[in-house]
Design a protein around this motif. Structure first.
Motif, PDB file in Angstrom:
ATOM      1  N   GLU B 123     -40.703  43.771   4.893  1.00 29.06           N
ATOM      2  CA  GLU B 123     -39.284  43.485   5.295  1.00 29.06           C
ATOM      3  C   GLU B 123     -39.099  42.878   6.757  1.00 29.06           C
ATOM      4  O   GLU B 123     -38.197  42.136   7.229  1.00 29.06           O
ATOM      5  N   TYR B 125     -41.073  40.334   7.694  1.00 25.84           N
ATOM      6  CA  TYR B 125     -40.941  38.956   7.346  1.00 25.84           C
ATOM      7  C   TYR B 125     -39.722  38.262   6.917  1.00 25.84           C
ATOM      8  O   TYR B 125     -39.455  37.190   7.013  1.00 25.84           O
ATOM      9  N   SER B 126     -39.037  39.227   5.957  1.00 21.83           N
ATOM     10  CA  SER B 126     -37.679  38.749   5.419  1.00 21.83           C
ATOM     11  C   SER B 126     -36.833  38.235   6.490  1.00 21.83           C
ATOM     12  O   SER B 126     -35.898  37.680   6.127  1.00 21.83           O
ATOM     13  N   GLU B 127     -36.782  38.657   7.972  1.00 17.06           N
ATOM     14  CA  GLU B 127     -35.798  38.683   8.745  1.00 17.06           C
ATOM     15  C   GLU B 127     -35.848  37.196   9.033  1.00 17.06           C
ATOM     16  O   GLU B 127     -34.968  36.806   9.875  1.00 17.06           O
ATOM     17  N   PHE B 151     -40.562  36.303  -1.692  1.00 13.62           N
ATOM     18  CA  PHE B 151     -39.085  36.329  -1.650  1.00 13.62           C
ATOM     19  C   PHE B 151     -38.523  35.590  -2.829  1.00 13.62           C
ATOM     20  O   PHE B 151     -37.267  35.828  -2.992  1.00 13.62           O
ATOM     21  N   LYS B 166     -38.215  31.045   1.418  1.00 14.14           N
ATOM     22  CA  LYS B 166     -38.507  31.566   2.638  1.00 14.14           C
ATOM     23  C   LYS B 166     -39.474  30.276   3.175  1.00 14.14           C
ATOM     24  O   LYS B 166     -40.727  30.329   2.969  1.00 14.14           O
TER      25      LYS B 166
END
Lengths: 538, 435
Positions: B123, B125-127, B151, B166
């Motif tokens: 999570e 890295y998803s930001e 992702f 991403k």
């Protein structure tokens, strides 16, 4: 007793670069004095990399004060510097990067210094001229050429960059090619090597040693047998080459009729081409040996040319058309003893070649009236070891490149029409055009939003004019897209483009100072839109 | 208050219409505001490339930067990692780098993370809108590649959903050489698509080291790999310990003298044992800046982008080659599905065993769970009992037919594998071929 490693603080700090250019390269850097003209982000980035590398000293020439725009693109400035002399502020922050480097500055515009005190530039090894326009560069070049100072011209302009070196002659002994050619003489072993190879009787060897006979020996033996059976002709056709490989394999030990795995034989097959395709005499070295600097050798000739003249004598006499042997061999499957014996043969032969070249050096030095011992043996040895990779670069002047009578119109026309270079050649032309625009309007095209649209056709007309003057103008179209983009850039200096150009410029400075690797010859254009570069010989 | 005119050079690109721009570019002062205020970018690595990247990002308008690095500062970093000084030796790179960039470039916020990349949950890295890599190992690159590829989502036709991409920009250097590349998972090749770009490391056969040493490196590796374990067994070798390195050097020197092999030096010993890659400021500067430009283009579309790999060689003049590499349609990381051949009459249990036996896929599988779209076919844990009956059903009745994509999950995996089931062509059966 084991000697203890002495690794001083300096060696630790520079460890990662000493592995590239060695202690002698580092020593060259540490004695270098650099002059930077203009400490905008392109200049600051160039100098940053050189200061980190450990040059002796730098001097910044810049009459500008720190403006708001500098704080948006230059890492060697900070908010508190606003309004202060830019040369002074950048010098201060650069010196923090390496306490071994001395830095100073002159708060004066390069243009004033060029006109008022041209002797100023004489004390430097390299002048790095950044963000300067053509007219001033031509004056600066003539000062640098006269005094033997190397000049690097660097520019960032929007998403475009340009770099060019201008100096007399640059000679390289340690060009350090990526894929060094191995000259093992397997096609033509000298008597001692052949004798050694044939002294090993494969049939008599125990199983372990048989697997560890160096492939060089296997190939010399196979080649001798082939020559005997084929009237001394090398394997030429595909069929013959396949047969030669079978001949190599026929030497493998067998169990129940099946050849057993022997790494050295596999290596011999993989390197079989060394018998029929020995490395060619390098064309660059051929040109050096034919250079007029050799025929006109005199007391004032540099050591490089004395050595080159001695090399030529060696090639023509003892070498029998070959360059001196390098003396090293690649790793190959072998016992320690066999490998070291082989290596010793190559080393001894290389030493004999060095001695022969050195004798020519002594004779030549004497003949031009110099001390015959003026060039030490270690220098001769290094020259011989690198004989295959010698390089000489002679640079045209910027004045010749842009002069209407001296420019290479064919090369420019060709670059403007070939698919892979047309965009970057157009950018080259437009970089010249924006300078001419500036000398007419006292600003770069697109400097102001209000005049952006009007500037586009003006710039295009100027570019077409330059093409016509160079004799490259007939029917050569100029991309409207690129003209438009150049106006959009408005002469802006983007940090990343400056960092790319500063990186390349510092790398070229290091190559020129250390005399290692091969520096750029010609004019480099960096196109940050498509992330491409082109080098033009103009 | 932002100083007027500070970003004038950048603004010309962001506020003016251009001819050579990315898809959908709309000049707007809001682009810079977005860069400075809302856009989040992660810089992986605060070493040679990382220092350059942080500087380049801060001066390209990026206002919110995170940096992650597990290393501390060493003396040998100082010839190129310009954010560090002698007094910083021993401190965490990420923290010192963040502090220095913020002190120099007013208004930029850099958040350091002093840890391994594997320690952060997915999570984290998803930001980020973009991830930019300044790494020196293939392992770390492949890990980040797996993260970025995890992702991406595909539609039923196998097309990637652009909103799930991403973007990742990667740089690498070695001496005078380097590369910069753009990875849009699902659209452009990922690391695993082009693993061949990374040459294998040289490893010496143990028998050469033990029986037929021929070079200084052979003697050094013997001392490092064989003698150490024999003479200091139970003690773990630490390449950062001066005493350990000196021990290896001295043993190697003795062995080299015994065999008559020249060339063992302390510097060479360090180089071989630590697999040191030579590194200089100039190449890092070039590669990092080329990468940052691409990050800027990905976010703002202010110019055409690099497609998709540039290599740089500075040893002989200045040479670059920009190439559009192609995706591997069977890539485990970024393809809509790894092709995998099964017979429709195989039971799910047999399919699972076949997956585990596959030389490529099997390595990553221990106790796989299988789902098809939103349907759980076989799950471990609490759903095991509910899905157990499916194990004896044939795959033909569980999925939609040839080309169906199943998701295979396993604790060993960071994200589910997409496996595209291929049923052998009917004609093969007609010809009586044996499967």
């Amino acid at each position: 007793m084991v000697e203890h490693p002495v690794v001083d603080a300096k060696a630790k700090k520079y460890d990662r670069q000493l592995r590239i250019w060695g202690a002698h390269g580092q020593a060259a850097l540490e004695s270098a004095k650099i002059c930077l003209i203009n400490s905008g982000t392109t200049g600051s980035e160039t100098l940053k990399n050189l200061v980190l590398g450990g040059i002796a000293a730098f001097t910044i020439v810049d009459g500008a004060k720190v403006e708001a725009g500098d704080l948006g693109n230059n890492f060697l400035l900070e908010a508190a510097n606003l309004g202060a002399p830019r040369a002074q502020s950048v010098t201060g922050l650069l010196k923090e990067l390496n306490e071994a480097v001395t830095g100073s500055f002159v708060e004066e515009s390069a243009e004033d210094l060029i006109d008022g005190n041209p002797a100023f530039f004489r004390g430097f090894d390299i002048v790095v001229a950044t963000q300067m326009r053509e007219a001033s560069l031509l004056k600066l070049e003539s000062i640098c050429r006269e005094s033997g100072v190397k000049l690097l011209i660097v520019r960032s302009y929007g998403l475009v960059g340009q770099l060019r070196a201008s100096l007399g002659e640059h000679v390289v002994v340690e060009s350090k090619p990526d894929n060094a050619v191995e000259d093992l003489r397997l096609h033509q072993p000298w008597p001692e090597l052949a004798q050694y190879a044939h002294s090993l009787n494969l049939a008599d060897l125990d199983e372990i040693t048989h697997k560890h006979v160096p492939y060089a020996v296997l190939l010399i033996q196979a080649a001798a047998q082939w020559y005997e059976e084929h009237a001394h002709q090398r394997p030429a056709s595909y069929k013959e080459r396949s047969d030669f490989k079978l001949l190599i394999k026929s030497g493998q030990r067998q169990i129940d009729g099946c050849p057993i795995d022997e790494e050295n034989f596999a290596e011999a097959v993989a390197n079989a081409h060394k018998v029929w395709a020995p490395p060619p005499f390098p064309s660059e070295v051929h040109a050096i040996l034919e250079d007029k600097a050799i025929t006109s050798l005199s007391r004032s000739s540099s050591d490089f040319w004395v050595l080159a003249a001695a090399l030529k004598k060696f090639v023509d006499t003892e070498g029998g058309g070959n360059l001196p042997l390098e003396g090293s061999i690649p790793d190959m499957t072998a016992t320690t003893a066999l490998y070291l014996q082989l290596h010793t043969l190559y080393r001894e032969r290389a030493e004999r070649d060095v001695a022969a070249v050195e004798a020519h050096v002594h004779t030549l030095l004497r003949s031009v009236g110099r001390d015959p011992k003026a060039i030490p043996r270690s220098t001769v040895k290094n020259f011989c070891k690198n004989a295959r990779n010698l390089r000489v670069i002679r640079y045209r002047t910027l004045a010749e490149e842009v002069g209407t009578d001296t420019c290479k119109s064919d090369a420019l026309r060709q670059a403007m029409s070939a698919e892979d270079t047309v965009s970057n050649a157009t950018l080259y032309l437009l970089l010249r055009a924006v300078d001419r625009f500036h000398s007419t309007y006292n600003r770069f095209p697109g400097s102001y939003d209000g005049e952006l649209e009007e500037d586009v056709p003006l710039l295009k007309t100027i570019a077409l004019g330059i093409l016509a003057e160079c004799g490259a103008g007939n029917n050569t179209p100029i991309s409207d897209d690129l003209v438009g983009e150049m106006c959009r850039f408005g002469g802006g200096e983007l940090h990343c483009v400056a960092a790319v150009m500063g990186g390349i410029a510092s790398q070229e400075a290091i190559k020129l100072l250390t005399k290692q690797f091969v520096p750029l010859s010609g004019t480099l254009v960096y196109n940050a839109m498509g992330s491409t570069t082109s080098v033009f010989q103009l | 208050m932002e100083l007027a005119g500070r970003w004038c050079d950048l603004d010309m690109l962001l506020t003016r219409q251009g001819n050579l721009v990315g898809p959908g570019f709309e000049p707007d002062p809001a682009l810079r505001e977005f860069l400075q205020e809302d856009c989040r970018i992660l810089c992986v690595g605060a070493g040679g490339l990382g220092c350059e990247l942080l500087k380049d990002l801060a001066l390209s308008g990026f206002g919110n930067i995170d940096v992650i690095d597990m290393d501390t500062i060493d003396v040998s970093n100082l010839n190129r990692q310009f954010l560090f000084r002698m007094k910083d030796v021993g401190k965490p790179k990420a923290e010192v780098a963040a502090e220095r960039v913020m002190a120099r470039v007013a208004g930029v916020k850099v958040t350091p993370h002093f840890c391994r990349i594997e320690e952060k949950p997915i999570e984290f890295y998803s930001e980020f809108h973009v991830i930019i890599l300044g790494l020196d190992s293939l392992e770390a690159r492949r890990y980040m590649n797996q993260v970025a590829c995890s992702f991406v989502e595909f539609d039923a036709a196998g097309s990637p959903d652009p909103s799930t991409i991403k973007p990742m920009v990667d740089g690498g250097t070695e001496g005078f050489k380097g590369h910069a590349r753009v990875i849009l998972p699902g659209f452009t090749p990922c690391f695993d698509c082009t693993l061949w770009l990374f040459p294998p490391q040289t490893k010496f056969p143990l028998c050469t080291l033990a029986e037929t040493p021929r070079s200084a490196a052979h003697c050094i590796e013997y001392a490092h790999l064989i003698q150490w374990d024999r003479e200091r067994s139970g003690e773990e070798f630490d390449a950062d310990s001066d005493e350990h390195m000196k021990w290896v050097y001295e043993k190697a020197l003795v062995r080299a003298k015994e065999y008559g092999i020249p060339g063992v030096t302390f510097q060479h010993t360090q180089g071989v044992v630590k697999n040191i890659i030579p590194a200089i400021a100039s190449t890092n500067a070039i590669v990092a800046a080329a990468c940052t430009l691409e990050a800027l283009k990905i976010i703002t579309m202010c110019s055409t982008g690099m497609n998709n790999y540039m290599m740089y060689v500075g040893t002989d003049g200045v040479y670059t080659h920009t190439a559009a590499y192609e995706k591997d349609p069977a890539c485990q990381m970024c393809s809509p599905g790894v092709p995998f051949e099964v017979r429709p009459d195989m039971t799910l249990s047999q399919v699972i065993e076949a997956l585990k036996a596959d030389p490529q896929l099997g390595r990553q599988l221990n106790e796989p769970s299988i789902s098809y779209g939103a349907t759980n076919l076989y799950m471990r844990g609490v759903l095991e009992q509910a899905t157990r009956d499916n194990l004896e059903k044939t795959i033909g009745e569980l999925v939609g037919g040839d080309g169906s994509v199943i998701q295979v999950n396993d604790r060993k995996l960071l994200a589910p594998l997409r496996v595209k089931l291929r049923f052998p062509a009917e004609s093969a059966d007609a010809n009586g071929m044996v499967h």
